[in-house]
Motif scaffolding. Structure first.
Motif, PDB file in Angstrom:
ATOM      1  N   MET A 197       0.853  -1.199   0.000  1.00  0.00           N
ATOM      2  CA  MET A 197       0.000   0.000   0.000  1.00  0.00           C
ATOM      3  C   MET A 197       0.884   1.243   0.000  1.00  0.00           C
ATOM      4  N   TYR A 198       0.426   2.294  -0.638  1.00  0.00           N
ATOM      5  CA  TYR A 198       1.192   3.535  -0.778  1.00  0.00           C
ATOM      6  C   TYR A 198       0.544   4.645   0.045  1.00  0.00           C
ATOM      7  N   ALA A 199       1.382   5.501   0.660  1.00  0.00           N
ATOM      8  CA  ALA A 199       0.872   6.664   1.411  1.00  0.00           C
ATOM      9  C   ALA A 199       1.906   7.780   1.315  1.00  0.00           C
ATOM     10  N   SER A 200       1.435   9.016   1.428  1.00  0.00           N
ATOM     11  CA  SER A 200       2.371  10.146   1.420  1.00  0.00           C
ATOM     12  C   SER A 200       1.880  11.224   2.379  1.00  0.00           C
TER      13      SER A 200
ATOM     14  N   SER B 254      17.117  24.609   5.482  1.00  0.00           N
ATOM     15  CA  SER B 254      18.359  24.739   4.719  1.00  0.00           C
ATOM     16  C   SER B 254      18.783  26.193   4.789  1.00  0.00           C
ATOM     17  N   GLY B 255      19.902  26.448   5.479  1.00  0.00           N
ATOM     18  CA  GLY B 255      20.301  27.840   5.704  1.00  0.00           C
ATOM     19  C   GLY B 255      19.317  28.523   6.628  1.00  0.00           C
ATOM     20  N   LEU B 256      18.669  29.582   6.132  1.00  0.00           N
ATOM     21  CA  LEU B 256      17.647  30.280   6.917  1.00  0.00           C
ATOM     22  C   LEU B 256      16.262  30.111   6.313  1.00  0.00           C
ATOM     23  N   GLU B 257      16.115  29.144   5.422  1.00  0.00           N
ATOM     24  CA  GLU B 257      14.831  28.916   4.784  1.00  0.00           C
ATOM     25  C   GLU B 257      14.364  27.491   5.035  1.00  0.00           C
ATOM     26  N   ALA B 258      13.043  27.315   5.073  1.00  0.00           N
ATOM     27  CA  ALA B 258      12.459  25.983   5.231  1.00  0.00           C
ATOM     28  C   ALA B 258      12.084  25.418   3.868  1.00  0.00           C
ATOM     29  N   ARG B 259      12.146  24.102   3.747  1.00  0.00           N
ATOM     30  CA  ARG B 259      11.769  23.436   2.506  1.00  0.00           C
ATOM     31  C   ARG B 259      10.680  22.414   2.808  1.00  0.00           C
ATOM     32  N   ILE B 260       9.683  22.338   1.938  1.00  0.00           N
ATOM     33  CA  ILE B 260       8.635  21.330   2.090  1.00  0.00           C
ATOM     34  C   ILE B 260       9.130  20.030   1.478  1.00  0.00           C
ATOM     35  N   ILE B 261       9.052  18.959   2.249  1.00  0.00           N
ATOM     36  CA  ILE B 261       9.509  17.633   1.817  1.00  0.00           C
ATOM     37  C   ILE B 261       8.307  16.689   1.807  1.00  0.00           C
ATOM     38  N   ARG B 262       8.196  15.939   0.757  1.00  0.00           N
ATOM     39  CA  ARG B 262       7.116  14.942   0.669  1.00  0.00           C
ATOM     40  C   ARG B 262       7.674  13.575   1.062  1.00  0.00           C
ATOM     41  N   ILE B 263       7.047  12.961   2.047  1.00  0.00           N
ATOM     42  CA  ILE B 263       7.484  11.639   2.515  1.00  0.00           C
ATOM     43  C   ILE B 263       6.529  10.585   1.967  1.00  0.00           C
ATOM     44  N   GLU B 264       7.093   9.666   1.179  1.00  0.00           N
ATOM     45  CA  GLU B 264       6.293   8.597   0.563  1.00  0.00           C
ATOM     46  C   GLU B 264       6.657   7.260   1.209  1.00  0.00           C
TER      47      GLU B 264
ATOM     48  N   ALA C 245       5.764  -8.220   8.041  1.00  0.00           N
ATOM     49  CA  ALA C 245       6.925  -8.880   7.423  1.00  0.00           C
ATOM     50  C   ALA C 245       6.870  -8.674   5.916  1.00  0.00           C
ATOM     51  N   LYS C 246       7.076  -7.415   5.501  1.00  0.00           N
ATOM     52  CA  LYS C 246       7.002  -7.056   4.087  1.00  0.00           C
ATOM     53  C   LYS C 246       8.155  -6.118   3.732  1.00  0.00           C
ATOM     54  N   ARG C 247       8.247  -5.802   2.450  1.00  0.00           N
ATOM     55  CA  ARG C 247       9.280  -4.873   1.997  1.00  0.00           C
ATOM     56  C   ARG C 247       8.749  -3.450   2.175  1.00  0.00           C
ATOM     57  N   ILE C 248       9.406  -2.672   3.030  1.00  0.00           N
ATOM     58  CA  ILE C 248       8.967  -1.311   3.353  1.00  0.00           C
ATOM     59  C   ILE C 248      10.002  -0.331   2.807  1.00  0.00           C
ATOM     60  N   THR C 249       9.533   0.631   2.030  1.00  0.00           N
ATOM     61  CA  THR C 249      10.419   1.651   1.465  1.00  0.00           C
ATOM     62  C   THR C 249       9.859   3.032   1.778  1.00  0.00           C
ATOM     63  N   VAL C 250      10.708   3.898   2.318  1.00  0.00           N
ATOM     64  CA  VAL C 250      10.328   5.286   2.589  1.00  0.00           C
ATOM     65  C   VAL C 250      11.224   6.192   1.753  1.00  0.00           C
ATOM     66  N   ASN C 251      10.609   7.086   0.994  1.00  0.00           N
ATOM     67  CA  ASN C 251      11.344   8.016   0.140  1.00  0.00           C
ATOM     68  C   ASN C 251      11.050   9.452   0.573  1.00  0.00           C
ATOM     69  N   LEU C 252      12.117  10.239   0.728  1.00  0.00           N
ATOM     70  CA  LEU C 252      11.974  11.659   1.054  1.00  0.00           C
ATOM     71  C   LEU C 252      12.259  12.449  -0.216  1.00  0.00           C
ATOM     72  N   SER C 253      11.233  13.087  -0.744  1.00  0.00           N
ATOM     73  CA  SER C 253      11.311  13.777  -2.031  1.00  0.00           C
ATOM     74  C   SER C 253      11.251  15.300  -1.854  1.00  0.00           C
TER      75      SER C 253
ATOM     76  N   ILE D 260       7.426  10.394   9.234  1.00  0.00           N
ATOM     77  CA  ILE D 260       7.753   9.059   8.723  1.00  0.00           C
ATOM     78  C   ILE D 260       6.895   8.010   9.429  1.00  0.00           C
ATOM     79  N   ALA D 261       6.783   8.138  10.745  1.00  0.00           N
ATOM     80  CA  ALA D 261       5.979   7.172  11.519  1.00  0.00           C
ATOM     81  C   ALA D 261       4.526   7.197  11.068  1.00  0.00           C
ATOM     82  N   LEU D 262       3.956   8.393  10.871  1.00  0.00           N
ATOM     83  CA  LEU D 262       2.541   8.489  10.496  1.00  0.00           C
ATOM     84  C   LEU D 262       2.323   8.066   9.043  1.00  0.00           C
ATOM     85  N   SER D 263       3.309   8.278   8.183  1.00  0.00           N
ATOM     86  CA  SER D 263       3.163   7.804   6.797  1.00  0.00           C
ATOM     87  C   SER D 263       3.157   6.277   6.762  1.00  0.00           C
ATOM     88  N   LEU D 264       3.977   5.651   7.630  1.00  0.00           N
ATOM     89  CA  LEU D 264       3.993   4.186   7.693  1.00  0.00           C
ATOM     90  C   LEU D 264       2.682   3.643   8.241  1.00  0.00           C
TER      91      LEU D 264
END
Length: 505
Positions: free
Chosen positions: A1-4, A11-21, A61-69, A84-88
């Motif tokens: 199942m997929y979730a994001s 980064s420096g003095l600015e924030a960046r929005i990251i999508r966690i899949e 007991a499955k293959r779990i992959t988390v990507n930070l985009s 990450i915990a809530l996406s899982l």
């Protein structure tokens, strides 16, 4: 199942929005995290695994992959643990995807599932708001800071269990509400009325604050240089909400917010010791962090005992003082920090402090020259006002002096004139006037122009110093509510730049 889900980092003095899949599918049991991750982010795998287990939920007991985009940006910090915990949990099927889709989550996890505070919450929420996100789940201790923004809902949680229960609708939470910005007025424990006498020095200070000009004070020990510098924030214009949020954002990213204060209401006053390195003053390091000149933004950077600073530390300030920004280059990235502060320095005229009073001064001519030579001519050129302080000739307690509130009222009137004049420009104060705008905003009649040109002809004044004299004259004219810069205004500005000639020749 997929979730994001949405997360953020700094980064420096600015924030960046990251999508966690998060993706969970059949295969050999493995938990992979990808997306150009720093060590602290990679270690989130174990913190998340144990936190979820302590919630009573077993990893399948499955293959779990988390990507930070996006995967081409390096991810730093511990703010990704909670998302990450809530996406899982969403990918495992314990949370519906719709509940987490429009929520930005921030927080570090302890092994017991507790959610710990992180730096830069305000910047992250600002970045999320620009992307159209309206709901935020943050550590409970960071919630008051994040709620200073209007138009967003910020929920503080103390544990993963609480965040999980809130998203499922089982635990009700109320959006955080910080106290109104103006409910509690700023208060200082010092006042300008503490300074006895020193009329000309106070006048110089008022001019410097009114136009945000750099100020150098030269005088004997005990003549009140440090005392005056510490009181400069008390006469500066009161912080507006936008400026206050900007300073709070900066201090939050640096982890320097005062305990229990969700927002900064006083102008910064930074006074680093003379042993401070060039990196400490302007910023830098392996992982670049802002320096003192950036932490003093919208306030005062005060260097006491100026000649005692190393030559390298002083010379590195020249460009930031001129350009009002600091650029730090690293392989693959350039960090830019603001340096729009009022620069104030104090120094003795010699090592013992009593030159030119030869009855007290114990220094030789060579020692005096070497001491003064520690301040270079290019750095002196960047000082708009130089004033000599002397031991006040008054009684022990003296008479009544003007209070900070009285001076501040005049300063605010003068700065209001400048803000109106420079409406639509990217600067607000006379001290920030670029050279190409001087002709437009500081028009000089023939007599005043001829008076200044004489200084250039006889070689007593550099062009940079001349421009600074014009800016100071513009401020003096504004203080007198005069549209025109007169010869009297220029004469006073010149007087405040001629004191250094007494010492450096």
């Amino acid at each position: 199942m997929y979730a994001s889900v949405y997360a953020a980092d700094i980064s420096g003095l600015e924030a960046r929005i990251i999508r966690i899949e998060a993706d969970v599918h059949d295969g050999l049991p493995v938990f992979d995290m990808v997306g150009y991750l720093a060590s602290a982010v990679k270690e989130a795998r174990e913190r998340v695994r144990i936190s979820v287990r302590n919630l009573g939920i077993r990893f399948p007991a499955k293959r779990i992959t988390v990507n930070l985009s996006p995967a081409n940006l390096r991810k730093e910090g511990t703010s990704f643990d909670l998302p990450i915990a809530l996406s899982l949990l969403t990918a495992f099927g314990y949370l519906p995807n719709e509940l987490t889709k429009q929520t930005l989550m921030i927080g570090e996890l302890g092994l017991d599932g507790s959610v710990r505070e992180v730096k830069g919450i305000l910047a992250m929420i600002m970045a999320g708001e620009k992307e159209g996100i309206k709901r935020f789940i943050v550590p409970e201790k960071n919630a008051p800071e994040g709620s200073m923004l209007t138009g967003v809902q910020v929920y503080g949680v103390s544990s993963l269990q609480q965040a999980y229960g809130f998203l499922k609708g089982e635990i009700p939470l109320t959006p955080a509400r910080a106290e109104c910005f103006r409910e509690k007025p700023e208060a200082y424990d010092m006042d300008f009325s503490d300074i006895q006498g020193q009329r000309h020095v106070k006048r110089a200070a008022e001019i410097a604050v009114s136009g945000r000009h750099n100020l150098l004070m030269i005088g004997a020990p005990g003549s009140g240089k440090t005392m005056l510098a510490k009181r400069l924030p008390t006469i500066m214009p009161k912080l507006g909400r936008e400026e206050s949020l900007e300073i709070t954002k900066l201090y939050s990213i640096c982890g320097k917010l005062p305990e229990g204060e969700p927002i900064i209401k006083k102008r910064p006053f930074r006074a680093p010791h003379h042993t401070a390195t060039a990196t400490a003053l302007t910023g830098g390091g392996r992982i670049p962090v802002p320096g003192e000149i950036t932490l003093a933004a919208k306030g005062v950077l005060f260097l006491d005992e100026l000649p005692e600073f190393s030559r390298e530390s002083l010379e590195v300030l020249r460009q930031p003082l001129e350009e009002r920004r600091v650029a730090i280059s690293r392989v693959g990235h350039t960090y830019e920090y603001p340096s729009d502060c009022m620069f104030v320095a104090a120094m003795n005229p010699c090592r013992c402090g009593y030159f030119p009073n030869r009855e007290k001064c114990r220094c030789t001519e060579g020692e005096i020259r070497r001491y003064l030579a520690r301040i270079s001519e290019p750095l002196l050129d960047r000082m708009d006002i130089c004033v000599e302080t002397s031991l006040p000739d008054t009684s022990l307690y003296g008479g009544e002096e003007e209070t900070s509130a009285q001076i501040q009222k005049r300063v605010e009137r003068t700065t209001a004139i400048q803000r109106e004049r420079y409406k639509g420009e990217n600067f607000c104060y006379n001290g920030e006037l670029p050279v190409n705008a001087l002709k437009k905003y500081c028009y000089l009649h023939k007599a005043e122009k001829s008076y200044l040109e004489d200084f250039l002809r006889d070689g007593t004044c550099s062009l940079r110093r001349l421009y600074r004299i014009i800016r100071v004259a513009r401020t003096i004219a504004d203080m007198e509510m005069s549209d025109r810069i007169t010869e009297e205004h220029i004469t006073e500005a010149v007087c405040f730049r001629s004191v250094d000639k007494r010492y450096w020749g």
